[in-house]
Design a protein around this motif. Sequence first.
Motif, PDB file in Angstrom:
ATOM      1  N   VAL A   4       0.842  -1.201   0.000  1.00  9.64           N
ATOM      2  CA  VAL A   4       0.000   0.000   0.000  1.00  9.64           C
ATOM      3  C   VAL A   4       0.875   1.248   0.000  1.00  9.64           C
ATOM      4  O   VAL A   4       0.575   2.229  -0.683  1.00  9.64           O
ATOM      5  N   ASP A   5       1.990   1.216   0.742  1.00  9.33           N
ATOM      6  CA  ASP A   5       2.900   2.363   0.752  1.00  9.33           C
ATOM      7  C   ASP A   5       3.503   2.585  -0.633  1.00  9.33           C
ATOM      8  O   ASP A   5       3.664   3.728  -1.081  1.00  9.33           O
ATOM      9  N   LYS A   6       3.836   1.490  -1.320  1.00  4.72           N
ATOM     10  CA  LYS A   6       4.363   1.615  -2.681  1.00  4.72           C
ATOM     11  C   LYS A   6       3.298   2.195  -3.607  1.00  4.72           C
ATOM     12  O   LYS A   6       3.595   3.023  -4.462  1.00  4.72           O
ATOM     13  N   LEU A 111      -6.769   4.825  -9.352  1.00  5.64           N
ATOM     14  CA  LEU A 111      -5.689   4.427  -8.443  1.00  5.64           C
ATOM     15  C   LEU A 111      -6.037   4.732  -6.991  1.00  5.64           C
ATOM     16  O   LEU A 111      -5.795   3.911  -6.101  1.00  5.64           O
ATOM     17  N   GLU A 112      -6.611   5.909  -6.755  1.00  6.09           N
ATOM     18  CA  GLU A 112      -6.985   6.272  -5.384  1.00  6.09           C
ATOM     19  C   GLU A 112      -8.022   5.299  -4.830  1.00  6.09           C
ATOM     20  O   GLU A 112      -7.923   4.869  -3.673  1.00  6.09           O
ATOM     21  N   ASP A 113      -8.997   4.943  -5.651  1.00  7.58           N
ATOM     22  CA  ASP A 113     -10.009   3.975  -5.221  1.00  7.58           C
ATOM     23  C   ASP A 113      -9.378   2.618  -4.934  1.00  7.58           C
ATOM     24  O   ASP A 113      -9.708   1.963  -3.940  1.00  7.58           O
ATOM     25  N   PHE A 114      -8.470   2.198  -5.805  1.00  6.94           N
ATOM     26  CA  PHE A 114      -7.807   0.909  -5.615  1.00  6.94           C
ATOM     27  C   PHE A 114      -7.008   0.906  -4.317  1.00  6.94           C
ATOM     28  O   PHE A 114      -7.065  -0.058  -3.544  1.00  6.94           O
ATOM     29  N   VAL A 115      -6.256   1.958  -4.062  1.00 10.86           N
ATOM     30  CA  VAL A 115      -5.447   2.041  -2.836  1.00 10.86           C
ATOM     31  C   VAL A 115      -6.356   2.049  -1.612  1.00 10.86           C
ATOM     32  O   VAL A 115      -6.058   1.394  -0.609  1.00 10.86           O
ATOM     33  N   ALA A 116      -7.466   2.762  -1.694  1.00  9.01           N
ATOM     34  CA  ALA A 116      -8.400   2.781  -0.561  1.00  9.01           C
ATOM     35  C   ALA A 116      -8.936   1.377  -0.288  1.00  9.01           C
ATOM     36  O   ALA A 116      -9.013   0.957   0.876  1.00  9.01           O
ATOM     37  N   ARG A 117      -9.273   0.649  -1.345  1.00  5.52           N
ATOM     38  CA  ARG A 117      -9.755  -0.731  -1.152  1.00  5.52           C
ATOM     39  C   ARG A 117      -8.640  -1.610  -0.587  1.00  5.52           C
ATOM     40  O   ARG A 117      -8.894  -2.461   0.274  1.00  5.52           O
ATOM     41  N   ALA A 122      -6.097  -4.676   3.787  1.00  4.05           N
ATOM     42  CA  ALA A 122      -4.940  -4.838   4.670  1.00  4.05           C
ATOM     43  C   ALA A 122      -5.352  -4.681   6.134  1.00  4.05           C
ATOM     44  O   ALA A 122      -4.892  -5.435   7.001  1.00  4.05           O
ATOM     45  N   LYS A 123      -6.231  -3.721   6.410  1.00  5.18           N
ATOM     46  CA  LYS A 123      -6.703  -3.516   7.783  1.00  5.18           C
ATOM     47  C   LYS A 123      -7.496  -4.728   8.256  1.00  5.18           C
ATOM     48  O   LYS A 123      -7.298  -5.217   9.371  1.00  5.18           O
TER      49      LYS A 123
END
Length: 154
Positions: A4-6, A111-117, A122-123
Amino acid sequence: MSAVDKLDKVVTVARADQAGAARNLQEQQAHHSRNNDQLNQLQRFAEEYEQQLRDMSASGMAAAQLQDYRQFLSNLNDAIRLQLSTVAESTEKLQQQRDDWMQKSLQTSTLEDFVARRRIVAKDHAERLEQHAVDERFNAGFVPPGQEPPGTGT
């Protein structure tokens, strides 16, 4: 560094690309506006000059002066045709810039939506691991009712 950081770095680059496309679009809109303003100015000037020519020819004017007016109007009409071509090119470039910005905006949003998902996944995964660890600790020390804990044997 987590996945997620990447991905956050990828989103940062996408946002920068989108901002650059927005700046390019804004510059092209300003350029297009200047081209249109110049065209409008040339057209107004031609209309005024044609009116002057009609007014002067109605009251009579020398043939040489009439020829000069006609030559000037011809040159002015050539400039208008050239400016029309410039405006058409500017319109095309403006549409290209708009399309580029829209594409980059869509990419960034995706991309923002993908990272949010991915963050949610991950959580959830971390919470399941934590719950599993708690369950393991609890089960390791759990003694069913009626049984003695290990090592206390009498």
